[in-house]
Enzyme design. Structure first.
Site, PDB file in Angstrom:
ATOM      1  N   HIS A 183     -15.029 -20.590  55.332  1.00 16.21           N
ATOM      2  CA  HIS A 183     -14.962 -19.209  54.847  1.00 16.21           C
ATOM      3  C   HIS A 183     -13.753 -18.999  53.930  1.00 16.21           C
ATOM      4  O   HIS A 183     -12.762 -19.720  54.033  1.00 16.21           O
ATOM      5  CB  HIS A 183     -14.883 -18.244  56.034  1.00 16.21           C
ATOM      6  CG  HIS A 183     -16.082 -18.288  56.946  1.00 16.21           C
ATOM      7  ND1 HIS A 183     -16.105 -19.045  58.101  1.00 16.21           N
ATOM      8  CD2 HIS A 183     -17.302 -17.691  56.845  1.00 16.21           C
ATOM      9  CE1 HIS A 183     -17.293 -18.901  58.692  1.00 16.21           C
ATOM     10  NE2 HIS A 183     -18.044 -18.098  57.946  1.00 16.21           N
ATOM     11  N   HIS A 184     -13.862 -18.000  53.055  1.00 18.41           N
ATOM     12  CA  HIS A 184     -12.756 -17.677  52.144  1.00 18.41           C
ATOM     13  C   HIS A 184     -11.555 -17.125  52.919  1.00 18.41           C
ATOM     14  O   HIS A 184     -11.716 -16.249  53.767  1.00 18.41           O
ATOM     15  CB  HIS A 184     -13.243 -16.625  51.121  1.00 18.41           C
ATOM     16  CG  HIS A 184     -12.184 -16.160  50.180  1.00 18.41           C
ATOM     17  ND1 HIS A 184     -12.019 -14.851  49.806  1.00 18.41           N
ATOM     18  CD2 HIS A 184     -11.220 -16.851  49.522  1.00 18.41           C
ATOM     19  CE1 HIS A 184     -11.005 -14.756  48.962  1.00 18.41           C
ATOM     20  NE2 HIS A 184     -10.503 -15.952  48.772  1.00 18.41           N
ATOM     21  N   GLY A 185     -10.362 -17.619  52.613  1.00 16.89           N
ATOM     22  CA  GLY A 185      -9.139 -17.147  53.266  1.00 16.89           C
ATOM     23  C   GLY A 185      -8.659 -15.831  52.671  1.00 16.89           C
ATOM     24  O   GLY A 185      -7.547 -15.737  52.148  1.00 16.89           O
ATOM     25  N   THR A 215     -16.076 -12.779  49.174  1.00 20.11           N
ATOM     26  CA  THR A 215     -15.054 -12.828  48.118  1.00 20.11           C
ATOM     27  C   THR A 215     -14.691 -14.288  47.822  1.00 20.11           C
ATOM     28  O   THR A 215     -15.158 -15.202  48.499  1.00 20.11           O
ATOM     29  CB  THR A 215     -13.792 -12.067  48.562  1.00 20.11           C
ATOM     30  OG1 THR A 215     -13.449 -12.515  49.882  1.00 20.11           O
ATOM     31  CG2 THR A 215     -14.043 -10.568  48.577  1.00 20.11           C
TER      32      THR A 215
END
Ligand code: TV7
Ligand code: CA
Ligand code: ZN
Length: 396
Positions: A183-185, A215
């Site tokens: 997942h995006h941080g 995002t």
């Protein structure tokens, strides 16, 4: 135990608290804190603890939590009552504040303790780096990268990474944050959007309409307002399902070596989310422990002080295998670990691996059939080119 001895010339510290493992998000929730028990079990079975300084961590204090989070939010987190379980997934309490109480971020018994223990472990790791008492500090209980200043998000309530990086910044001029969770941080990226002392780099599956949090597009490099020193200091590597070890390693080394060269970090914070592994319950990449851990190995060889955080990871036996192996990489004894067969006690017989001379399970042993790879090499080249162009704006 395998006669594992301390690494020569540098120190590894392991930051752990058994308080964290006992908490439950709920029967069907994918986040299972007991994956930390499996990880710790492997680490000690192999005797790796003899090669590290082991610290029992404490809970982060209120003041430490509000170094990043708002007082309103932390107060609420500390006062809110647990919800009745099981949770009704279709009708989570809609009136609860700060995005708390839905099915992703349920209010369970002992929530505040769980959050402050995770924060405390990561903060202790950061303090050891600051005191130059550790070269690699390991905090598998941390890595909760989605939490915002005043909002829970995606299984994360307290952003232990941001709190730890704020501590690192007291001593280190520049910190490079790297995130290999599927997942995006987003929480860490947003927290340092206006700082040129933290560069954030996230590798993740990107599909704005179907994959959380939506995002992290290639072109999102931090708000480009005129007076924002943090512009160009957010690097995003959007990927698709089925990426292989070979491609991931290729990309990781090209992206990270450029970032290090341009930004000259004095410390690295590496989020090792294990949901990017093949066979994860939520992620759909084709990474093996080999590919995932090669990121840790590559960063270690840079010779820059580093914290290893946990993060996602939803097939517990795969998480434990990866994080134990990465602990072995930290202490430089991965050959010893790879040359022994590990059969998890809790795995049903049909899931036990026939090693057949191989050191770690193959993709077929984990998945049956690998996921279709939706990452054309041309796309990966474009990513490297975009990163090179972004880094033209960055000076150490
Ligand atoms: C760092 N994906 C965290 C990753 C956070 C992902 C999501 C679930 C999920 C939640 C459950 C559940 C699930 C099988 C998977 C838009 C929604 C769709 C909840 C059903 N099963 C990390 C967060 C992500 C909760 N959230 O990066 C209870 O999947 O996609 C979403 C949001 C609304 C809520 N619903 C899912 O790895 C630690 N949640 C079963 C029970
Ligand atoms: Ca990521
Ligand atoms: Zn994740």
């Amino acid at each position: 135990e395998l006669g594992i001895t301390a690494p020569k010339g540098y120190d590894v510290s392991f930051h752990y608290n058994v308080q964290m493992e006992k908490h439950h998000f709920g029967q069907t929730h994918p986040m299972k804190p007991w994956r930390l028990v499996l990880t710790k079990g492997l680490v000690t079975s192999y005797g790796m603890h003899h090669a590290m300084k082991n610290y029992t961590t404490r809970a982060a204090t209120y003041d430490e939590l509000v170094s990043f989070h708002s007082q309103d939010y932390v107060n609420f987190l500390g006062s809110v009552a647990p919800q009745p379980t099981p949770l009704d997934v279709d009708n989570p309490n809609p009136d609860l504040r700060f995005n708390l109480g839905g099915s992703d971020c349920p209010l369970f018994e002992g929530l505040y303790d769980y959050c402050s223990q995770s924060g405390g472990a990561s903060l202790d790791a950061a303090r050891k780096l600051c005191a130059k008492q550790s070269d690699i500090a390991v905090a598998w209980g941390g890595g909760l990268h989605h939490a915002k200043r005043s909002e829970a998000s995606g299984f994360c309530y307290i952003n232990d990474i941001v709190i730890a990086i704020l501590q690192l910044l007291r001593v280190h001029k520049r910190v490079l944050y790297i995130d290999i969770d599927v997942h995006h941080g987003d929480g860490v990226e947003e927290a340092f959007f206006s700082s040129d002392r933290v560069m954030t780099v996230s590798f993740h599956k990107y599909d704005p309409h179907t994959f959380f949090p939506g995002t992290g597009a290639l072109e999102d490099n931090g708000p480009k307002s005129e007076h924002n020193p943090g512009a160009h200091h957010a690097i995003n590597v959007p990927l698709n399902d089925g990426i292989t070890d070979e491609q991931y390693q290729w990309l990781f080394e090209r992206v990270i070596s450029q970032c290090v060269q341009k930004f000259q970090p004095e410390a690295i914070a590496l989020q090792c989310g294990a949901d990017s592994l093949a066979g994860d319950r939520l992620g759909k990449f084709n990474l093996l422990v080999q590919g995932h851990s090669s990121c840790v190995d590559f960063c270690k060889k840079l010779g820059i002080p580093m914290i290893l955080f946990g993060g996602g990871g939803y097939t517990p036996r795969n998480v434990a295998r990866a994080w134990a192996y990465e602990t072995a990489v930290a202490i430089g004894q991965e050959e010893k670990m790879a040359s022994t067969v590990y059969i998890p006690d809790h795995a049903p017989y049909r899931q036990r691996f026939e090693y057949d001379g191989h050191l770690l399970p193959s993709i077929e042993q984990i998945l049956g059939e690998p996921r279709q790879n939706r990452n054309p090499q041309k796309k990966l080249l474009e990513i490297v080119q975009h990163v090179t162009e972004q880094l033209r704006f960055v000076a150490a």
